[in-house]
Design an enzyme around this catalytic site. Structure first.
Site, PDB file in Angstrom:
ATOM      1  CG  LEU A  33     -18.559  14.495 -10.515  1.00 19.82           C
ATOM      2  CD1 LEU A  33     -18.933  15.972 -10.422  1.00 19.82           C
ATOM      3  CD2 LEU A  33     -19.118  13.733  -9.313  1.00 19.82           C
ATOM      4  CG  HIS A  37     -22.022  11.677  -9.726  1.00 15.83           C
ATOM      5  ND1 HIS A  37     -21.090  10.925 -10.400  1.00 15.83           N
ATOM      6  CD2 HIS A  37     -22.038  11.204  -8.452  1.00 15.83           C
ATOM      7  CE1 HIS A  37     -20.557  10.043  -9.572  1.00 15.83           C
ATOM      8  NE2 HIS A  37     -21.114  10.180  -8.388  1.00 15.83           N
ATOM      9  CD  GLN A 148     -33.065   2.568  -4.676  1.00 18.22           C
ATOM     10  OE1 GLN A 148     -33.220   3.445  -3.824  1.00 18.22           O
ATOM     11  NE2 GLN A 148     -33.190   1.280  -4.398  1.00 18.22           N
ATOM     12  CD  GLN A 153     -23.520   5.498  -0.215  1.00 23.03           C
ATOM     13  OE1 GLN A 153     -22.355   5.145  -0.080  1.00 23.03           O
ATOM     14  NE2 GLN A 153     -23.878   6.329  -1.177  1.00 23.03           N
TER      15      GLN A 153
HETATM   16  O1  PAF Z   1     -21.724   7.142  -2.855  1.00 24.28           O
HETATM   17  C1  PAF Z   1     -20.606   7.701  -2.760  1.00 24.28           C
HETATM   18  O2  PAF Z   1     -20.057   8.235  -3.714  1.00 24.28           O
HETATM   19  C2  PAF Z   1     -19.907   7.709  -1.406  1.00 24.28           C
HETATM   20  O3  PAF Z   1     -20.115   6.542  -0.714  1.00 24.28           O
HETATM   21  C3  PAF Z   1     -20.271   8.934  -0.562  1.00 24.28           C
HETATM   22  C4  PAF Z   1     -21.737   8.924  -0.169  1.00 24.28           C
HETATM   23  C5  PAF Z   1     -19.968  10.215  -1.306  1.00 24.28           C
HETATM   24  C6  PAF Z   1     -19.461   8.941   0.743  1.00 24.28           C
HETATM   25  O4  PAF Z   1     -18.099   8.995   0.486  1.00 24.28           O
END
Ligand code: PAF
Length: 282
Positions: A33, A37, A148, A153
């Site tokens: 992290l 995060h 972002q 994703q």
């Molecule tokens: O973005 C990430 O860290 C990963 O792709 C996630 C969304 C936690 C899925 O494992």
């Protein structure tokens, strides 16, 4: 702060919080992290009473030869960050807890997963959507928070949630950057000092695009050529793609119009970095 390793434990924790009338936020992560995060957790705490962070290096989203084994797993440090930011519970399952049997069921979003990163990482987004669907089912959040920085994703997960009528809101939070513009990422720690300095060119190339658009440029090929030229100032960097696409469909746009995503993937040595900016062109 509860640290739950099993699905049963985290479900009990969430159920208890629900009986207290609390709203539930989930920040899905793979750990290692960082400030990005931490900013997701802060937004989650402002929106929800009970914030769960999941920490799980998800094997199904790594392809053969990718960095699954070497992906950093500093759990104690991660837990400290979560405690410091007021997280109510961390869900840190083992791969066996998440995938106890041969995996036969997948969640796949079509079309949006084939361009950009999907080209070099087949199967990656299928792993992401499958693990996110599982995490949403396990935790049952009202809101889930993503960055972002992983723009494709974000688009893919939003679409999965919409298409499957999953009962939660997806919130996408701005990219956190280092002072030189490099997007904060768990993979930045793979870079040696020279590569770390070189990596700033990625954001400079994105900013080049912004400057050109502000000056009136709309021709995608011309803009991309100038972005490539900026990247070429660092010979050690190998660009995988420089793309300008519609922010929702992820299809190329030329000339530039509406909401567009300007995205780069590049390699510095063995490290693959991605970054993007969004532009709203009227
Ligand atoms: O973005 C990430 O860290 C990963 O792709 C996630 C969304 C936690 C899925 O494992």
């Amino acid at each position: 702060m509860l640290v739950a390793e099993t699905i049963g434990e985290i479900r009990r924790n969430v159920r208890q919080a629900r009986t207290e009338g609390k709203t539930m936020g989930l920040v899905p992560t793979m750990g290692a992290l960082h400030a990005g995060h931490a900013s997701l957790v802060e937004v989650a705490r402002a929106r929800c009473d009970h914030v769960v962070v999941s920490i799980f290096v998800n094997p199904t989203q790594f392809g053969p030869g990718e960095d699954l084994e070497k992906y950093p797993r500093p759990l104690e440090k991660d837990l400290e960050l979560c405690r410091a930011h007021g997280v109510a519970a961390v869900f840190a399952p083992t791969p066996a807890e998440m995938y106890p049997r041969e995996k036969l069921t997948w969640v796949t979003v079509e079309k949006l997963t084939t361009p950009l990163c999907g080209r070099s990482r087949p199967g990656h987004f299928r792993g992401v959507t499958t693990v996110c669907a599982k995490l949403f089912n396990i935790v049952g959040p009202d809101v889930a928070f993503f960055g972002q920085k992983d723009a494709q994703q974000a688009v893919v997960i939003r679409r999965m949630v919409a298409d499957l009528n999953l009962p939660l809101e997806i919130v996408i939070c701005p990219t956190v950057r280092e002072p030189d513009g490099l997007a904060v990422s768990s993979r930045n720690q793979y870079l040696n000092p020279q590569q770390r300095r070189d990596a700033a060119i990625i954001y400079q190339s994105l900013e080049k695009c912004r400057t050109l658009v502000e000056a009136g440029a709309r021709d995608a090929d011309e803009i991309r050529a100038q972005m490539q030229a900026t990247l070429a100032q660092v010979p050690a960097l190998e660009a995988e793609y420089v793309e300008i696409v519609d922010a929702e469909t992820l299809r190329p746009v030329d000339p530039l119009a509406g909401k567009v995503l300007v995205a780069i993937a590049a390699h510095l040595g063995a490290t693959r970095l991605i970054d993007n900016i969004s532009l709203d062109i009227r």
